[in-house]
Motif scaffolding. Structure first.
Motif, mmCIF file in Angstrom:
data_model
loop_
_atom_site.group_PDB
_atom_site.id
_atom_site.type_symbol
_atom_site.label_atom_id
_atom_site.label_comp_id
_atom_site.label_asym_id
_atom_site.label_seq_id
_atom_site.Cartn_x
_atom_site.Cartn_y
_atom_site.Cartn_z
ATOM 1 N N ALA A 91 2.946 -19.489 15.608
ATOM 2 C CA ALA A 91 3.189 -19.238 14.185
ATOM 3 C C ALA A 91 2.023 -18.483 13.553
ATOM 4 C CB ALA A 91 3.426 -20.564 13.460
ATOM 5 N N SER A 92 0.804 -18.844 13.921
ATOM 6 C CA SER A 92 -0.368 -18.143 13.385
ATOM 7 C C SER A 92 -0.373 -16.679 13.815
ATOM 8 C CB SER A 92 -1.643 -18.836 13.848
ATOM 9 O OG SER A 92 -1.692 -20.177 13.394
ATOM 10 N N ALA A 93 -0.015 -16.415 15.080
ATOM 11 C CA ALA A 93 0.042 -15.039 15.551
ATOM 12 C C ALA A 93 1.108 -14.239 14.815
ATOM 13 C CB ALA A 93 0.310 -15.024 17.056
ATOM 14 N N GLU A 94 2.239 -14.870 14.542
ATOM 15 C CA GLU A 94 3.298 -14.169 13.819
ATOM 16 C C GLU A 94 2.867 -13.857 12.386
ATOM 17 O OE1 GLU A 94 6.986 -12.316 13.296
ATOM 18 O OE2 GLU A 94 5.891 -12.981 15.091
ATOM 19 N N LEU A 95 2.183 -14.790 11.747
ATOM 20 C CA LEU A 95 1.668 -14.524 10.398
ATOM 21 C C LEU A 95 0.648 -13.391 10.419
ATOM 22 C CD1 LEU A 95 1.237 -18.150 8.988
ATOM 23 C CD2 LEU A 95 2.976 -16.469 8.358
ATOM 24 N N LEU A 96 -0.213 -13.370 11.453
ATOM 25 C CA LEU A 96 -1.187 -12.282 11.580
ATOM 26 C C LEU A 96 -0.485 -10.946 11.786
ATOM 27 C CD1 LEU A 96 -4.106 -11.301 11.849
ATOM 28 C CD2 LEU A 96 -4.006 -11.905 14.274
ATOM 29 N N ARG A 97 0.579 -10.943 12.576
ATOM 30 C CA ARG A 97 1.318 -9.700 12.800
ATOM 31 C C ARG A 97 1.932 -9.186 11.506
ATOM 32 N NH1 ARG A 97 6.244 -7.623 13.507
ATOM 33 N NH2 ARG A 97 7.198 -9.582 12.826
ATOM 34 N N LEU A 98 2.521 -10.086 10.721
ATOM 35 C CA LEU A 98 3.113 -9.669 9.448
ATOM 36 C C LEU A 98 2.054 -9.152 8.489
ATOM 37 C CD1 LEU A 98 5.667 -12.588 8.930
ATOM 38 C CD2 LEU A 98 6.145 -10.239 9.650
ATOM 39 N N LEU A 99 0.892 -9.793 8.494
ATOM 40 C CA LEU A 99 -0.195 -9.344 7.613
ATOM 41 C C LEU A 99 -0.680 -7.963 8.022
ATOM 42 C CD1 LEU A 99 -2.256 -9.912 5.370
ATOM 43 C CD2 LEU A 99 -3.683 -11.045 7.086
ATOM 44 N N LEU A 100 -0.885 -7.753 9.323
ATOM 45 C CA LEU A 100 -1.374 -6.453 9.777
ATOM 46 C C LEU A 100 -0.344 -5.358 9.529
ATOM 47 C CD1 LEU A 100 -3.071 -7.463 13.160
ATOM 48 C CD2 LEU A 100 -4.187 -6.913 10.985
ATOM 49 N N SER A 101 0.919 -5.669 9.745
ATOM 50 C CA SER A 101 1.953 -4.653 9.515
ATOM 51 C C SER A 101 2.060 -4.284 8.041
ATOM 52 C CB SER A 101 3.302 -5.155 10.025
ATOM 53 O OG SER A 101 3.714 -6.310 9.300
ATOM 54 N N SER A 102 1.847 -5.242 7.151
ATOM 55 C CA SER A 102 1.898 -4.940 5.718
ATOM 56 C C SER A 102 0.681 -4.153 5.257
ATOM 57 C CB SER A 102 2.016 -6.235 4.912
ATOM 58 O OG SER A 102 0.855 -7.029 5.084
ATOM 59 N N LEU A 103 -0.457 -4.352 5.935
ATOM 60 C CA LEU A 103 -1.676 -3.654 5.529
ATOM 61 C C LEU A 103 -1.755 -2.242 6.078
ATOM 62 C CD1 LEU A 103 -4.375 -6.473 5.895
ATOM 63 C CD2 LEU A 103 -3.398 -5.560 3.777
ATOM 64 N N PHE A 104 -1.263 -2.048 7.297
ATOM 65 C CA PHE A 104 -1.482 -0.764 7.965
ATOM 66 C C PHE A 104 -0.212 0.047 8.171
ATOM 67 C CE2 PHE A 104 -4.926 -3.559 9.404
ATOM 68 C CZ PHE A 104 -6.012 -2.797 9.014
ATOM 69 N N SER A 105 0.954 -0.460 7.768
ATOM 70 C CA SER A 105 2.172 0.335 7.905
ATOM 71 C C SER A 105 2.156 1.451 6.877
ATOM 72 C CB SER A 105 3.411 -0.547 7.707
ATOM 73 O OG SER A 105 3.394 -1.131 6.408
ATOM 74 N N PRO A 106 2.628 2.649 7.268
ATOM 75 C CA PRO A 106 2.625 3.775 6.316
ATOM 76 C C PRO A 106 3.558 3.513 5.147
ATOM 77 C CG PRO A 106 3.866 4.325 8.296
ATOM 78 C CD PRO A 106 3.193 3.018 8.567
ATOM 79 N N ARG A 107 3.068 3.873 3.980
ATOM 80 C CA ARG A 107 3.877 3.695 2.772
ATOM 81 C C ARG A 107 4.688 4.948 2.486
ATOM 82 N NH1 ARG A 107 -0.360 0.798 -1.472
ATOM 83 N NH2 ARG A 107 -0.778 -1.063 -0.190
ATOM 84 N N ARG A 108 5.945 4.723 2.165
ATOM 85 C CA ARG A 108 6.815 5.840 1.837
ATOM 86 C C ARG A 108 6.722 6.162 0.358
ATOM 87 N NH1 ARG A 108 12.402 4.473 5.185
ATOM 88 N NH2 ARG A 108 11.442 4.458 7.292
ATOM 89 N N GLU A 109 6.681 7.466 0.082
ATOM 90 C CA GLU A 109 6.674 7.891 -1.317
ATOM 91 C C GLU A 109 8.054 7.652 -1.927
ATOM 92 O OE1 GLU A 109 4.157 8.861 -3.046
ATOM 93 O OE2 GLU A 109 2.756 8.759 -1.354
ATOM 94 N N PRO A 110 8.093 7.168 -3.135
ATOM 95 C CA PRO A 110 9.404 6.950 -3.773
ATOM 96 C C PRO A 110 10.148 8.260 -3.960
ATOM 97 C CG PRO A 110 7.625 6.701 -5.359
ATOM 98 C CD PRO A 110 6.961 6.808 -4.008
ATOM 99 N N HIS A 111 11.435 8.218 -3.739
ATOM 100 C CA HIS A 111 12.270 9.429 -3.882
ATOM 101 C C HIS A 111 12.586 9.623 -5.381
ATOM 102 C CE1 HIS A 111 15.283 12.437 -3.044
ATOM 103 N NE2 HIS A 111 16.134 11.751 -3.783
ATOM 104 N N VAL A 112 12.296 10.818 -5.839
ATOM 105 C CA VAL A 112 12.559 11.139 -7.255
ATOM 106 C C VAL A 112 13.687 12.164 -7.301
ATOM 107 C CG1 VAL A 112 11.610 12.065 -9.377
ATOM 108 C CG2 VAL A 112 10.154 10.701 -7.839
ATOM 109 N N ALA A 113 14.760 11.795 -7.906
ATOM 110 C CA ALA A 113 15.906 12.696 -8.041
ATOM 111 C C ALA A 113 15.596 13.770 -9.043
ATOM 112 C CB ALA A 113 17.141 11.919 -8.469
ATOM 113 N N ARG A 114 15.905 15.010 -8.694
ATOM 114 C CA ARG A 114 15.676 16.102 -9.610
ATOM 115 C C ARG A 114 16.902 16.337 -10.483
ATOM 116 N NH1 ARG A 114 12.794 20.660 -5.678
ATOM 117 N NH2 ARG A 114 10.964 19.381 -5.126
#
Length: 304
Positions: free
Chosen positions: A281-304
């Motif tokens: 369980a601790s490893a899974e929590l660490l994985r979720l934390l690392l993925s949230s910190l280092f996963s690339p963020r997508r720019e919000p799509h703005v409709a023209r």
């Protein structure tokens, strides 16, 4: 002194008190730590090949082999290897592993059913034959499934030699074991000795499971094979890191199981299972934390 006067009134369970009693718990704790390390490393291949239930089935056949040895000695007058619980555990475990992994059952579309048959046969055999052995049931259970709070020096020495040999082998052949785990067809095309590698992997698992079941019991053995390995695979980026992480998590589960059992006044089997679950369980929590910190963020799509 406890047997004569009972435990002292100021008996406080703490980390310091645990290490103060190391002469009592040392061999058992080292055995659990070493078993957790070895089984977790082997468990990486078990989990990756989706044969998790194999560990549970093999643990039951190890108990069946020891029961057969006691039955043969009590009713058939057997002696030598046929009356040795350790030898007969290895025999039945190897037979079960080879049946499911390399025999006709491995190529059957109902392989999971064969695993269920092996599990039920082992568990039922222990119950049926064990009831006919003219000894105290507690003594039989301790001899068949081990006593994790009273590991004998000879058992610890056997575990050290067995685990040391298998860990060295896996450190030497880890690329080959990884090849037959991920792509056995490609490994055969590359000229790797697939049959030898597969035999070494599953025979090593059988020996490890049989030995650890005899020393620690079926529940810790199954927990150490599955939980640290699954957590390491989820966390690590490649096989090498998964093997290393699994070994460390298995060691933490084995040591933490004894410590948790002492601090919380639990059975050692329950302590091992809970410690392995906590590590996973601790490893899974660490994985979720690392993925949230280092996963690339997508720019919000703005409709023209």
């Amino acid at each position: 002194s406890w047997a004569l006067r009972g435990p002292p009134m100021d008996d406080v369970r703490s980390l310091g008190a645990f290490f103060d009693l190391w002469e009592l718990y040392g061999d058992a704790t080292l055995a659990g730590t070493l078993a957790g390390t070895l089984l977790a490393v082997l468990g990486v291949h078990v989990v990756l090949q989706r044969q998790v239930f194999l560990a549970a089935a093999v643990s039951q056949t190890a108990g069946l082999g020891a029961t057969v040895a006691f039955f043969a000695a009590a009713h058939l007058g057997a002696a030598g290897a046929f009356a040795s619980p350790t030898v007969m555990s290895l025999v039945t475990t190897l037979a079960a592993v080879l049946l499911v992994t390399t025999g006709p059952a491995s190529r059957s579309p109902h392989r999971e059913t064969w695993l269920g048959v092996v599990f039920v046969a082992g568990a039922a055999g222990v119950q049926v034959l064990g009831a006919t052995i003219p000894n105290d049931k507690a003594d039989i259970d301790a001899a068949i499934f081990g006593s994790p709070i009273a590991v004998l020096p000879d058992d610890l020495a056997a575990l050290v030699w067995m685990a040391g040999g298998l860990l060295v082998l896996h450190a030497w052949w880890w690329r080959g074991f990884g090849a037959i785990t991920f792509d056995p067809v490609g490994a055969r095309v590359r000229g790797l000795p697939v049959g030898l590698l597969r035999a070494a992997l599953w025979v090593g698992l059988a020996v490890a499971v049989a030995t650890c079941t005899r020393i620690l019991g079926a529940l810790p053995t199954f927990a150490f094979v599955v939980l640290p390995a699954f957590a390491a695979i989820r966390l690590a980026p490649n096989l090498a890191w998964a093997l290393l992480a699994a070994g460390l998590m298995g060691a933490a589960s084995g040591f933490g199981g004894y410590l948790l059992a002492y601090l919380a006044d639990l059975s050692v089997n329950a302590g091992h299972a809970l410690a392995a679950m906590g590590v996973a369980a601790s490893a899974e929590l660490l994985r979720l934390l690392l993925s949230s910190l280092f996963s690339p963020r997508r720019e919000p799509h703005v409709a023209r």
